[in-house]
Design a protein around this motif. Structure first.
Motif, PDB file in Angstrom:
ATOM      1  N   LEU A 231      31.208  -4.442  41.136  1.00  0.00           N
ATOM      2  CA  LEU A 231      31.889  -4.477  39.839  1.00  0.00           C
ATOM      3  C   LEU A 231      31.562  -3.214  39.033  1.00  0.00           C
ATOM      4  CD1 LEU A 231      33.586  -5.819  37.659  1.00  0.00           C
ATOM      5  CD2 LEU A 231      31.590  -7.167  36.979  1.00  0.00           C
ATOM      6  N   ALA A 232      30.299  -2.801  39.053  1.00  0.00           N
ATOM      7  CA  ALA A 232      29.924  -1.583  38.318  1.00  0.00           C
ATOM      8  C   ALA A 232      30.693  -0.380  38.874  1.00  0.00           C
ATOM      9  CB  ALA A 232      28.422  -1.362  38.412  1.00  0.00           C
ATOM     10  N   GLN A 233      30.803  -0.302  40.195  1.00  0.00           N
ATOM     11  CA  GLN A 233      31.551   0.822  40.799  1.00  0.00           C
ATOM     12  C   GLN A 233      33.035   0.758  40.426  1.00  0.00           C
ATOM     13  OE1 GLN A 233      30.722   2.245  44.812  1.00  0.00           O
ATOM     14  NE2 GLN A 233      29.387   0.487  45.064  1.00  0.00           N
ATOM     15  N   GLN A 234      33.579  -0.449  40.423  1.00  0.00           N
ATOM     16  CA  GLN A 234      35.004  -0.598  40.064  1.00  0.00           C
ATOM     17  C   GLN A 234      35.244  -0.163  38.619  1.00  0.00           C
ATOM     18  OE1 GLN A 234      35.105  -4.731  41.117  1.00  0.00           O
ATOM     19  NE2 GLN A 234      36.068  -4.375  43.113  1.00  0.00           N
ATOM     20  N   LEU A 235      34.347  -0.587  37.713  1.00  0.00           N
ATOM     21  CA  LEU A 235      34.527  -0.236  36.301  1.00  0.00           C
ATOM     22  C   LEU A 235      34.377   1.267  36.081  1.00  0.00           C
ATOM     23  CD1 LEU A 235      32.582  -3.218  34.663  1.00  0.00           C
ATOM     24  CD2 LEU A 235      35.065  -2.910  34.757  1.00  0.00           C
ATOM     25  N   ARG A 236      33.451   1.884  36.813  1.00  0.00           N
ATOM     26  CA  ARG A 236      33.291   3.337  36.666  1.00  0.00           C
ATOM     27  C   ARG A 236      34.504   4.078  37.224  1.00  0.00           C
ATOM     28  NH1 ARG A 236      28.710   3.801  34.327  1.00  0.00           N
ATOM     29  NH2 ARG A 236      26.822   2.777  35.024  1.00  0.00           N
ATOM     30  N   ALA A 237      35.051   3.584  38.301  1.00  0.00           N
ATOM     31  CA  ALA A 237      36.245   4.237  38.886  1.00  0.00           C
ATOM     32  C   ALA A 237      37.439   4.093  37.936  1.00  0.00           C
ATOM     33  CB  ALA A 237      36.566   3.623  40.249  1.00  0.00           C
ATOM     34  N   ILE A 238      37.547   2.945  37.261  1.00  0.00           N
ATOM     35  CA  ILE A 238      38.632   2.749  36.281  1.00  0.00           C
ATOM     36  C   ILE A 238      38.495   3.770  35.158  1.00  0.00           C
ATOM     37  CG2 ILE A 238      39.437   1.170  34.462  1.00  0.00           C
ATOM     38  CD1 ILE A 238      38.788  -1.147  36.471  1.00  0.00           C
ATOM     39  N   GLU A 239      37.245   3.990  34.749  1.00  0.00           N
ATOM     40  CA  GLU A 239      36.973   4.932  33.665  1.00  0.00           C
ATOM     41  C   GLU A 239      37.264   6.374  34.117  1.00  0.00           C
ATOM     42  OE1 GLU A 239      33.120   4.897  30.886  1.00  0.00           O
ATOM     43  OE2 GLU A 239      32.747   5.789  32.826  1.00  0.00           O
ATOM     44  N   ARG A 240      36.947   6.679  35.362  1.00  0.00           N
ATOM     45  CA  ARG A 240      37.089   8.055  35.854  1.00  0.00           C
ATOM     46  C   ARG A 240      38.501   8.406  36.288  1.00  0.00           C
ATOM     47  NH1 ARG A 240      33.263  11.230  39.423  1.00  0.00           N
ATOM     48  NH2 ARG A 240      34.720  12.685  38.537  1.00  0.00           N
ATOM     49  N   PHE A 241      39.265   7.426  36.772  1.00  0.00           N
ATOM     50  CA  PHE A 241      40.598   7.706  37.314  1.00  0.00           C
ATOM     51  C   PHE A 241      41.663   6.869  36.591  1.00  0.00           C
ATOM     52  CE2 PHE A 241      37.430   8.335  40.656  1.00  0.00           C
ATOM     53  CZ  PHE A 241      37.694   9.648  41.042  1.00  0.00           C
ATOM     54  N   PRO A 242      41.766   7.046  35.261  1.00  0.00           N
ATOM     55  CA  PRO A 242      42.692   6.176  34.511  1.00  0.00           C
ATOM     56  C   PRO A 242      44.161   6.399  34.869  1.00  0.00           C
ATOM     57  CG  PRO A 242      41.848   7.922  33.103  1.00  0.00           C
ATOM     58  CD  PRO A 242      41.089   8.013  34.378  1.00  0.00           C
ATOM     59  N   GLU A 243      44.475   7.571  35.428  1.00  0.00           N
ATOM     60  CA  GLU A 243      45.876   7.857  35.764  1.00  0.00           C
ATOM     61  C   GLU A 243      46.209   7.531  37.218  1.00  0.00           C
ATOM     62  OE1 GLU A 243      47.868   8.699  33.350  1.00  0.00           O
ATOM     63  OE2 GLU A 243      46.153   8.768  31.982  1.00  0.00           O
ATOM     64  N   SER A 244      45.258   7.025  37.953  1.00  0.00           N
ATOM     65  CA  SER A 244      45.519   6.746  39.374  1.00  0.00           C
ATOM     66  C   SER A 244      46.603   5.681  39.517  1.00  0.00           C
ATOM     67  CB  SER A 244      44.236   6.243  40.040  1.00  0.00           C
ATOM     68  OG  SER A 244      44.530   5.713  41.314  1.00  0.00           O
ATOM     69  N   PRO A 245      47.525   5.853  40.478  1.00  0.00           N
ATOM     70  CA  PRO A 245      48.516   4.791  40.726  1.00  0.00           C
ATOM     71  C   PRO A 245      47.841   3.473  41.121  1.00  0.00           C
ATOM     72  CG  PRO A 245      49.156   6.820  41.861  1.00  0.00           C
ATOM     73  CD  PRO A 245      47.769   7.042  41.328  1.00  0.00           C
TER      74      PRO A 245
END
Lengths: 292, 166
Positions: A231-245
């Protein structure tokens, strides 16, 4: 006189036939929300189906995408046309809508469906720098009062342009890995193979800046046993790649992880995002058909 | 994965200890005590763990009471979690959370058992079937979800779980 009558009758019959055809027409509007896509990854799409006819219809995805190369590398003979495979049109979330007279419905195919079928697994989507116009043939069938099916006919969607981006930097590194390990394709359906799992794990470890990270996380997350860390990795990825499809797909995954570990605050925060998503693909992925 | 409560000891306990919780006034009183800090979270959790689910004639998956109880248990878990993260959340949950749930609880069908409700439904042609525990659970979750923004809980979670590389 007889000829004139015959001609008139033919014209009337033609007008009647075209009126019936127009009345029974179905409109299908293809929507692909992301116009730029990394090579070798699946994408969300949906089709807004409007039944202008007077009868109940079943509309299904029944054939692969039709593609027109607009620019970039021309088709190589080894790619050929998309092949019909036995499981190519397997949709965990449907792939079919029943549309009443005058009704509109949305036929929704989330990118995640590519984990199970092979519809988005074609090498045609894996040529960097290529811009393609794609449309989707649909099948429609009139449904009789007692459920029996009438004749089948085809409906074509509009054409939508997408660009398969030319990966650079760490994206190019990952793409080279995908070429070596995955034969240029998104193949999570074969993820049980150790070398493929290891490849995606190496993306998270060695290319943390790559735009492939959300996809790597979604793929490796299926095998994670540490839900809190996931979950921590998922939340960080959401924060880092907000424009990802794939960011909305990640929100759904984070929502599910938060539910699993009863992280209530995160669950409520992610739940609100998922529930208010403008993408029917996201809502379908999270809530299934019921709450579409 | 969630356990099927009807097959667990907890399920058996809930069915066998049957004080009538279907009348919301008892639940209301307990929650009010908790809100006013006259009852601890631990104590309320213990009381809820043995609360009645007898409104569904033994089939816990059909119990509306249990659907509400499960969500209140989640609310209490969340309040405990919030104490260690953002105490404003914990205060907010005490002050407002229970009211959100009780308002919904009070709108449930008045019949005390599924059997009585089915009989009422049979006698009222065209009436919509509102006995749907899954729908009720989703509804309660949505109510809390939309009551305010919870985005601030994400940095708090990440602060407690710094393991994942940024």
């Amino acid at each position: 006189m007889n000829i004139a009558r015959l001609t008139l009758a033919a014209i009337v019959a033609l007008m009647f036939a075209s009126a019936v055809f127009a009345q029974d027409s179905t409109e299908a509007h293809l929507v692909i929300p992301d116009s730029r896509i990394l090579p070798g990854v699946p994408f969300d799409f949906w089709i807004e189906v409007h039944n202008r006819g007077s009868q109940l219809k079943r509309v299904t995805v029944c054939a692969p995408f039709e593609m027109r190369i607009l620019s970039g590398e021309p088709l190589r003979f080894t790619e050929g046309a998309p092949k019909q495979r036995s499981n190519q049109l397997y949709w965990p979330h449907g792939g079919e809508v029943i549309v009443g007279p005058g009704e509109s419905k949305t036929l929704v195919i989330p990118a995640s469906d590519a984990q199970y079928g092979e519809f988005l697994d074609d090498r045609l989507f894996s040529a960097p720098g290529r811009r393609v116009g794609i449309r989707l043939p649909l099948c429609q069938q009139i449904v009789g009062r007692y459920g029996q099916n009438g004749d089948r006919s085809t409906v074509q969607t509009n054409e939508v342009e997408i660009e398969i981006v030319n990966p650079s930097g760490s994206d190019a590194t990952v793409w080279n890995l995908m070429e070596e390990t995955l034969n240029h394709r998104w193949t999570p359906a074969e993820f049980w193979r150790g070398e493929r799992r290891a490849m995606w794990e190496s993306v998270l470890r060695d290319s943390p800046d790559s735009n492939y990270v959300p996809y790597a996380l979604i793929t490796t997350g299926r095998f994670s046993s540490d839900w809190r860390d996931l979950l921590a990795q998922q939340l960080r990825a959401i924060e880092r790649f907000p424009e990802s499809p794939a960011v909305e797909w990640l929100h759904v995954e984070a929502w599910l992880s938060a539910r699993a570990i009863r992280a209530h605050g995160v669950m409520l925060a992610e739940g609100a995002i998922v529930r208010h998503s403008k993408r029917p693909t996201t809502r379908l992925l999270a809530f299934g058909n019921e709450q579409q | 994965m969630e356990l099927d409560r009807s097959r667990t000891l907890e399920g058996i306990r809930r069915v066998r200890t049957q004080p009538a919780l279907r009348n919301s006034s008892r639940l209301d009183a307990k929650l009010r005590d908790w809100r006013k800090r006259r009852r601890s979270t631990d104590d309320l959790q213990r009381w809820l763990a043995t609360a009645d689910a007898a409104d569904s004639d033994g089939d816990l998956s059909q119990s509306l009471v249990l659907a509400v109880v499960k969500r209140i248990e989640d609310l209490l878990d969340f309040a405990v979690e919030a104490e260690g993260c953002d105490t404003r959340d914990a205060t907010w949950l005490r002050d407002h959370g229970d009211n959100i749930y009780l308002a919904r609880f009070n709108r449930l069908p008045r019949q005390e058992t599924l059997k009585a409700y089915d009989e009422w439904l049979d006698a009222h042609e065209g009436a919509k079937d509102l006995w749907n525990p899954k729908h009720l659970e989703d509804d309660l979750e949505r109510s809390l979800e939309s009551a305010r923004s919870w985005n601030h809980t994400i940095p708090c979670f990440l602060r407690d779980h710094p393991g994942a590389a940024r």
